[in-house]
Scaffold this motif. Structure first.
Motif, PDB file in Angstrom:
ATOM      1  N   MET A   1       0.124  -5.640  26.453  1.00 47.75           N
ATOM      2  CA  MET A   1      -0.513  -6.072  25.212  1.00 47.75           C
ATOM      3  C   MET A   1      -0.448  -4.952  24.168  1.00 47.75           C
ATOM      4  SD  MET A   1      -4.427  -7.389  24.683  1.00 47.75           S
ATOM      5  CE  MET A   1      -4.403  -8.342  26.192  1.00 47.75           C
ATOM      6  N   PHE A   2       0.268  -5.185  23.065  1.00 47.91           N
ATOM      7  CA  PHE A   2       0.398  -4.217  21.972  1.00 47.91           C
ATOM      8  C   PHE A   2       1.011  -2.900  22.449  1.00 47.91           C
ATOM      9  CE2 PHE A   2      -3.666  -6.073  19.793  1.00 47.91           C
ATOM     10  CZ  PHE A   2      -3.083  -7.327  19.800  1.00 47.91           C
ATOM     11  N   ASP A   3       1.841  -2.938  23.505  1.00 48.84           N
ATOM     12  CA  ASP A   3       2.347  -1.701  24.100  1.00 48.84           C
ATOM     13  C   ASP A   3       3.089  -0.821  23.098  1.00 48.84           C
ATOM     14  OD1 ASP A   3       1.276  -2.394  26.492  1.00 48.84           O
ATOM     15  OD2 ASP A   3       3.136  -3.133  27.379  1.00 48.84           O
ATOM     16  N   ALA A   4       3.996  -1.437  22.298  1.00 49.82           N
ATOM     17  CA  ALA A   4       4.815  -0.652  21.375  1.00 49.82           C
ATOM     18  C   ALA A   4       3.939   0.040  20.332  1.00 49.82           C
ATOM     19  CB  ALA A   4       5.839  -1.562  20.697  1.00 49.82           C
ATOM     20  N   LEU A   5       3.021  -0.715  19.733  1.00 50.94           N
ATOM     21  CA  LEU A   5       2.119  -0.147  18.726  1.00 50.94           C
ATOM     22  C   LEU A   5       1.236   0.926  19.343  1.00 50.94           C
ATOM     23  CD1 LEU A   5       0.693  -0.109  15.955  1.00 50.94           C
ATOM     24  CD2 LEU A   5      -0.742  -1.986  16.779  1.00 50.94           C
TER      25      LEU A   5
ATOM     26  N   MET B   1      -6.610 -16.732  19.532  1.00 51.70           N
ATOM     27  CA  MET B   1      -5.290 -16.104  19.581  1.00 51.70           C
ATOM     28  C   MET B   1      -4.679 -16.377  20.953  1.00 51.70           C
ATOM     29  SD  MET B   1      -3.375 -14.306  17.469  1.00 51.70           S
ATOM     30  CE  MET B   1      -4.548 -13.629  16.305  1.00 51.70           C
ATOM     31  N   SER B   2      -3.651 -17.216  20.992  1.00 58.03           N
ATOM     32  CA  SER B   2      -3.009 -17.539  22.269  1.00 58.03           C
ATOM     33  C   SER B   2      -1.868 -16.572  22.550  1.00 58.03           C
ATOM     34  CB  SER B   2      -2.477 -18.985  22.253  1.00 58.03           C
ATOM     35  OG  SER B   2      -1.404 -19.108  21.344  1.00 58.03           O
ATOM     36  N   LYS B   3      -1.515 -16.447  23.833  1.00 58.78           N
ATOM     37  CA  LYS B   3      -0.377 -15.629  24.291  1.00 58.78           C
ATOM     38  C   LYS B   3      -0.520 -14.161  23.890  1.00 58.78           C
ATOM     39  CE  LYS B   3       2.390 -19.787  23.539  1.00 58.78           C
ATOM     40  NZ  LYS B   3       3.562 -20.397  22.873  1.00 58.78           N
ATOM     41  N   LEU B   4      -1.760 -13.678  23.823  1.00 65.21           N
ATOM     42  CA  LEU B   4      -1.975 -12.287  23.412  1.00 65.21           C
ATOM     43  C   LEU B   4      -1.409 -11.312  24.436  1.00 65.21           C
ATOM     44  CD1 LEU B   4      -3.368 -10.924  20.962  1.00 65.21           C
ATOM     45  CD2 LEU B   4      -5.351 -10.564  22.416  1.00 65.21           C
ATOM     46  N   ASP B   5      -1.367 -11.735  25.708  1.00 63.70           N
ATOM     47  CA  ASP B   5      -0.857 -10.851  26.756  1.00 63.70           C
ATOM     48  C   ASP B   5       0.628 -10.566  26.597  1.00 63.70           C
ATOM     49  OD1 ASP B   5      -0.778 -13.705  27.360  1.00 63.70           O
ATOM     50  OD2 ASP B   5       0.287 -13.126  29.181  1.00 63.70           O
ATOM     51  N   GLY B   6       1.367 -11.463  25.938  1.00 62.44           N
ATOM     52  CA  GLY B   6       2.805 -11.276  25.770  1.00 62.44           C
ATOM     53  C   GLY B   6       3.179 -10.609  24.464  1.00 62.44           C
ATOM     54  N   ASP B   7       2.182 -10.230  23.656  1.00 59.05           N
ATOM     55  CA  ASP B   7       2.437  -9.662  22.336  1.00 59.05           C
ATOM     56  C   ASP B   7       2.487  -8.140  22.420  1.00 59.05           C
ATOM     57  OD1 ASP B   7       2.706  -9.198  19.656  1.00 59.05           O
ATOM     58  OD2 ASP B   7       0.619  -9.590  19.162  1.00 59.05           O
TER      59      ASP B   7
END
Length: 444
Positions: A1-5, A247-253
Motif C-alpha cells: 500500500m503506497f509503497d513507492a510513495l 476507497m476500494s482496492k487500496l491494498d493494490g495502490d
C-alpha cells in the motif's frame, strides 16, 4: 500500500534527519523531493502545490532552520500536514434518529461497489450489531443481482431483490418499505454504475435519492485509478452531493494519489477503505494512522484492534497462564497461527509495525506460504505429538514430513525452533532473562 510513495518520502526525510542543522536551502531541496514524490504518486497538482507550500512555510517559520535537532521537527510537520490532507480526524458514518438508516451507494462500473456494499453490511453487523438489509438496484450489469445475493448472504445481510425487469427506483422504494416492515436498522442500496459519468446515471441516482431519502450517500472509488478516481468524485459531487468516500482496492495502490487528493479536491472525507479481496478486509479510514504508515512509523493501533477482534478475553487469560508455566504446546501454537491468519496477510501485519515498511519488507521476503507449511506440519502430527513434542523422533518425523508435503529437514527445524521457544517462555515465566544469543546459536 503506497509503497513507492512511502519509500521516496522516507528516503527524503531520512536525509533530513541525518543533518545536524538545516538551512533554508536544505528545506527547499527536501520540498523539491517531496513535490516530485507526490506528483509521481499521481497526487493532484494543485494539492501538491498547496501541501508543499504549507510544509515549507511551517518549516521556515517554526525555528526548524538552525535548530539543534531539526530533523524530527520536519518529520512531525510532514506527518501533521499529510494527516490534514487526508481529512484530519477520522470521520464517522451518520445514522438516522429513527431506523432504518438508509445508505445509498454510488460509483462507476468496475469500482467495486457491489462488493463494497457487502463489506459495509458485514462491518455494520460486526461492529455496530446492526440488523442490515441490502437492496439490489443494479439491474443493468449482467449478474449484478446474483452477485449481491451471493455476497450479501455470505455476510448475513437480508437481500431485497426483484430481478432485472423492474425499474431501479421502484425496487429501491419497495426495499425501503420492506426494511421498515422487517425492523431493519440499516438499508444499503446498491445502485447501477456506468463505464463513465453520464447524464442518465446521475438522473437515476437523483430519482432513487428522492424515493428513499438516504441518510448518507457514499461514493465508491477505485484507488488504483489515481487522478481518474478524483475526477469522478468531483463530478459526482457536483451532481448528487455525496457525503463520504469508500476507497476500494487500496491494498493494490502503490502510489496513493487518489487517497491523498480526494478530500482536498471534493471536501468529502474517506470513511472506509477496502484493503483486500476478502469480505472482512474492510476498515474505517484513519488519516493519522495512514500518514504514519506512509512515513514508516507503523500503525500499531490498527494492529491492536485487529488482534482484539480475533482474541477472546478468556482465551487470552488461559494462554497467559500456559505461557507463564511454560506449558505452551503445538496445539496452542496452531490456534495462534490460525488467529493470525484471520487478521490478514503477514506482509500487511508487518507493515503496521514501525520500521517494517517498503524496502524492509521486500528484503525480508515475507511469504505467507511459509505459514501454510508450518500449519501443514502441525496438522500432520497426532494430538499426542502436538501436546508432547518430545515424542517426535525418527519415523514420526518422516511420517509428518510425508503427510505435510514437506521435508524431514523442515520438520526438524520447526521442532527445534519450537523447543527453543518453549525454553524462552519457561525462563521468562520464572522471571529470568534468557540468553537469546546462545539460544539463536542452538536453533541454527
Amino acid at each position: 500500500m503506497f509503497d513507492a510513495l512511502s519509500e521516496k518520502l522516507q528516503a527524503t526525510l531520512s536525509d533530513v534527519r541525518q543533518r545536524g542543522t538545516l538551512t533554508e536551502d536544505d528545506v527547499n531541496a527536501a520540498m523539491r523531493e517531496i513535490r516530485l514524490a507526490l506528483l509521481e504518486a499521481d497526487v493532484n497538482f494543485k494539492v501538491v502545490k498547496s501541501f508543499t507550500a504549507s510544509v515549507k512555510e511551517r518549516c521556515l517559520g517554526a525555528d526548524v532552520v538552525g535548530a539543534l535537532n531539526p530533523g524530527q521537527q520536519v518529520v512531525k510537520i510532514v506527518d501533521e500536514e499529510l494527516t490534514a490532507l487526508m481529512g484530519g480526524s477520522s470521520a464517522g458514518l451518520a445514522f438516522a434518529p429513527r431506523p432504518p438508516t438508509v445508505i445509498l451507494m454510488a460509483g462507476l462500473q468496475g469500482s467495486g461497489k457491489t462488493t463494497a456494499t457487502a463489506k459495509l453490511a458485514r462491518f455494520l453487523k460486526e461492529n455496530n450489531d446492526s440488523s442490515v438489509a441490502v437492496a439490489a438496484c443494479d439491474v443493468y450489469r449482467p449478474a449484478a443481482v446474483d452477485q449481491l445475493v451471493k455476497v450479501g448472504g455470505q455476510v448475513g445481510a437480508t437481500v431485497y431483490e426483484k430481478g432485472t425487469d423492474e425499474n431501479p427506483v421502484d425496487i429501491a422504494r419497495w426495499a425501503l418499505d420492506q426494511a421498515k416492515q422487517d425492523g431493519k436498522d440499516v438499508l444499503i442500496v446498491d445502485t447501477a454504475g456506468r463505464l463513465h459519468v453520464d447524464e442518465s446515471l446521475m438522473e437515476e441516482l437523483k430519482e432513487i435519492r428522492k424515493a428513499v431519502k438516504p441518510t448518507s450517500i457514499l461514493l465508491v472509488v477505485d484507488a488504483m485509478t489515481g487522478q481518474d478516481a478524483v475526477n469522478v468524485a468531483e463530478q459526482f459531487g457536483e451532481a448528487v452531493n455525496f457525503d463520504g468516500v469508500i476507497m476500494s482496492k487500496l491494498d493494490g495502490d502503490a502510489r496513493g494519489g487518489a487517497a491523498l487528493s480526494v478530500k482536498a479536491v471534493t471536501g468529502k472525507p474517506i470513511l472506509f477503505a477496502s484493503t483486500g479481496e476478502k469480505l472482512d478486509q474492510f476498515e474505517r479510514f484513519h488519516p493519522d494512522r495512514m500518514a504514519q504508515r506512509i512515513l514508516g512509523m507503523g500503525d500499531v493501533l490498527s494492529l491492536i484492534e485487529k488482534a482484539e477482534s480475533q482474541v477472546e478475553e478468556d482465551e487470552a487469560r488461559e494462554l497467559e497462564k500456559k505461557l507463564r508455566k511454560g506449558e505452551f504446546t503445538f496445539e496452542d501454537f496452531l490456534s495462534q497461527l490460525k488467529m493470525m491468519r484471520k487478521m490478514g496477510p503477514l506482509s500487511s501485519l508487518l507493515g503496521m509495525i514501525p520500521g517494517f515498511q517498503g524496502s524492509q519488507l521486500k528484503n525480508m521476503k515475507v511469504d505467507d506460504r511459509e505459514l501454510d507449511r508450518v500449519q501443514a506440519i502441525i496438522l500432520s502430527m497426532t494430538p499426542e505429538e502436538r501436546r508432547r513434542p518430545e515424542l517426535i523422533k525418527g519415523s514420526r518425523r518422516l511420517r509428518i514430513a510425508k503427510g505435510s508435503g514437506t521435508s524431514v529437514q523442515q520438520v526438524n527445524q520447526l521442532v527445534k525452533q519450537f523447543g527453543q521457544m518453549q525454553k524462552v517462555m519457561k525462563q521468562l515465566g520464572r522471571g529470568k532473562m534468557p540468553d537469546l544469543q546462545a539460544l539463536m546459536r542452538q536453533a541454527r
